[in-house]
Design an enzyme around this catalytic site. Structure first.
Site, short mmCIF file in Angstrom:
data_model
loop_
_atom_site.label_atom_id
_atom_site.label_comp_id
_atom_site.label_asym_id
_atom_site.label_seq_id
_atom_site.Cartn_x
_atom_site.Cartn_y
_atom_site.Cartn_z
CE1 TYR A 160 -4.16 1.88 0.69
CE2 TYR A 160 -2.57 3.40 1.66
CZ TYR A 160 -3.82 3.15 1.17
OH TYR A 160 -4.75 4.15 1.13
CG PHE A 213 -7.83 15.23 -24.87
CD1 PHE A 213 -7.99 14.61 -26.10
CD2 PHE A 213 -8.26 14.56 -23.73
CE1 PHE A 213 -8.58 13.35 -26.18
CE2 PHE A 213 -8.84 13.30 -23.81
CZ PHE A 213 -9.00 12.70 -25.04
CG ASP A 214 -12.54 15.03 -25.61
OD1 ASP A 214 -11.65 14.51 -24.93
OD2 ASP A 214 -13.21 14.40 -26.45
CG ASP A 239 -2.52 17.00 -22.09
OD1 ASP A 239 -2.12 15.86 -21.81
OD2 ASP A 239 -3.70 17.24 -22.43
CB ALA A 241 -1.13 12.01 -23.96
CE LYS A 286 -4.59 8.85 -24.96
NZ LYS A 286 -5.01 10.00 -24.18
CG HIS A 303 -19.66 11.10 -30.05
ND1 HIS A 303 -19.73 12.03 -29.04
CD2 HIS A 303 -18.45 10.51 -29.95
CE1 HIS A 303 -18.59 12.00 -28.36
NE2 HIS A 303 -17.81 11.09 -28.89
C1 LIG Z 1 -5.99 10.82 -23.67
C2 LIG Z 1 -5.65 12.21 -23.37
C3 LIG Z 1 -6.01 12.81 -22.16
C4 LIG Z 1 -6.85 12.12 -21.12
O1 LIG Z 1 -6.25 10.98 -20.66
P1 LIG Z 1 -7.07 9.68 -20.19
O2 LIG Z 1 -5.99 8.73 -19.83
O3 LIG Z 1 -7.90 9.23 -21.35
O4 LIG Z 1 -7.88 10.09 -19.03
C5 LIG Z 1 -5.60 14.12 -21.95
N1 LIG Z 1 -4.92 14.80 -22.87
C6 LIG Z 1 -4.56 14.26 -24.04
C7 LIG Z 1 -3.78 15.05 -25.03
C8 LIG Z 1 -4.92 12.94 -24.34
O5 LIG Z 1 -4.59 12.42 -25.53
#
Ligand SMILES: *Cc1c(COP(=O)(O)O)cnc(C)c1O
Length: 460
Positions: free
Chosen positions: A72, A125-126, A216, A218, A259, A451
């Site tokens: 833990y 990103f959304d 950000d 990813a 990613k 969607h």
């Molecule tokens: C996928 C993604 C996120 C969100 O990450 P999750 O692991 O899906 O929660 C944030 N910003 C970017 C650029 C992404 O591609």
């Protein structure tokens, strides 16, 4: 491009996939209201819905799964991951989170100090936009105009428009801005990279006004590979050197490890040196994600991620990865199919406004091509256009998206070039009979995020 180097790995374990018959595919897609999100993955032959959490782990990562320390507190796997983060990202502090949005949920309230403050991004990103807005902030996109011109070649379509950035800060007042967020690569602009020069430019403006810069991150390794390929002065640098330089211009990051972490689940917050911010993050992560040495991940997940981060920065892997996307893009381009050029790091975007000019935006041309591709070859892509965009909350009218894309998102290390050929051959067949494609209408339309769950029927 057709003659590229072979994949720098061989296959040790296989997962069978099955192509069900054309009649079955037609029945299945009709049964789910022509919405590919409602298909069962068993009924999909080649799944290009997303590159998120869909990558194939290596034998070394799977070995790590068996060696995960499930303590833990103070897990050995946490410290292994911390070491990977420090070596590769170059930041001192880090907490794991269950995925990228978990990291956003913890960090953003600490950065957005006041309601209505702006978060300045190239293109958010959304979920990132959603988390900024949930915390009372306003997400602003300041990407260069070229990002919206699909056929215009530009090596770094994810770049900030630096003039727009500075003008925005001046107009709204720096006191109304929270921080700058650089998304690498820029997912929403089609996985398009941001150049080092642009990152430096953003940092310079931010410094001038006393704003903080975050990433950000990813697809950080894919971004570094593009810098090496396309930016003068970086051709002889190693990928790890480029990554360290890139992150040196930021104070911290959120990352979806699904990613470029090449794991099926995971994420993190990393902070360069601000101990006070780290202390705040560490206390906030406990009630939201979990104790700071696991933060929503099992020990085995952290172990796999610690290894995935080291694998993703290998240049031969990146060459093969990006090369596969270029290969698919080139096959489509050679057949005359309009796609976003140049292709980005994780997907090929088919321009369906040009593919089906006879289908109006409110009948979703990219959805029409998407459904047809499933019927043709059992390939699942995703619509990024007016179907996704939704309605104007005030007038209730369908909003018209500036682009109608079919996104073919390629999972990491999962499919071979023969699979890419199946996708290309199928799209080329559809291209030949494109005038016969029909648009769609709703039989069920949910009010939010339509969607994912909508049901459709072909327009007669
Ligand atoms: C996928 C993604 C996120 C969100 O990450 P999750 O692991 O899906 O929660 C944030 N910003 C970017 C650029 C992404 O591609």
């Amino acid at each position: 491009m057709y003659n590229r180097k072979a994949e720098p790995y061989k296959i040790k374990m296989v997962e069978p996939i099955k192509l069900i018959s054309r009649e079955e595919r037609e029945r299945k897609i009709a049964e789910v209201g022509y919405n590919q999100f409602a298909l069962r993955s068993e009924d999909v032959f080649i799944d290009l819905l997303t590159d998120s959490g869909t990558g194939a782990m290596s034998d070394w990562q799977w070995a790590g799964i068996m060696q995960g320390d499930e303590a833990y507190a103070g897990s050995r796997s946490f410290y292994n991951l911390e070491k990977s983060v420090q070596d590769i990202i170059g930041y001192t502090y880090f907490v794991p989170t269950h995925q990228g949005r978990g990291a956003e949920n913890v960090l953003f309230p600490l950065l957005i100090k006041q309601k209505g403050h702006y978060v300045l991004g190239n293109m958010h990103f959304d979920t990132t936009k959603a988390h900024i807005e949930l915390k009372g902030g306003r997400a602003i996109n300041l990407v260069i105009e070229e990002a919206y011109e699909t056929e215009k070649e530009h090596p770094f379509k994810g770049n900030f428009d630096l003039e727009k950035l500075e003008a925005f800060i001046k107009e709204k007042g720096v006191e109304n801005c929270s921080f700058v967020l650089i998304t690498v690569t820029c997912n929403s602009a089609g996985g398009q990279p941001v150049s080092m020069e642009n990152i430096k430019g953003v940092k310079k403006i931010a410094d001038q006004y006393g704003l903080r810069v975050f990433f950000d991150a990813a697809r950080f390794a894919e971004n570094a590979y593009f810098i090496k390929q396309r930016e003068a002065g970086y051709e002889n640098k190693t990928i790890p050197e480029i990554i360290l330089e890139m992150f040196s211009y930021g104070e911290g990051l959120t990352m979806s490890a699904k990613k470029d972490g090449i794991v099926n689940m995971g994420g993190m917050i990393a902070i360069k040196e601000d101990e006070e911010l780290y202390t705040q993050v560490r206390s906030m992560v406990v009630p939201i994600e979990g104790f700071p040495t696991y933060g929503g991940l099992a020990g085995r997940d952290m172990e796999a991620l610690a290894r995935g981060l080291r694998e993703v920065v290998e240049e031969d892997y990146l060459e093969s990865r990006i090369g596969q996307i270029e290969y698919l893009g080139q096959r489509l381009t050679d057949a005359g199919i309009p796609i976003q050029r140049p292709v980005g790091g994780h997907a090929v975007f088919v321009d369906c406004k040009k593919f089906c000019p006879h289908i109006p935006y409110h009948q979703f041309p990219a959805q029409a091509v998407c459904v047809e591709l499933y019927k043709e070859a059992g390939v699942r892509g995703v619509e990024i256009g007016s179907f996704l965009l939704g309605r104007d909350p005030e007038t209730g009218e369908h909003l018209e998206s500036p682009m109608e894309f079919l996104r073919l998102t390629i999972p990491r290390r999962v499919y071979t070039d023969r699979h890419m050929d199946v996708v290309a051959d199928a799209l080329i067949e559809i291209w030949k009979r494109r005038e016969t494609l029909k648009g769609f209408d709703f039989t069920y339309e949910p009010e939010v995020l339509r969607h994912f769950t909508a049901k459709l029927k072909p327009v007669e």
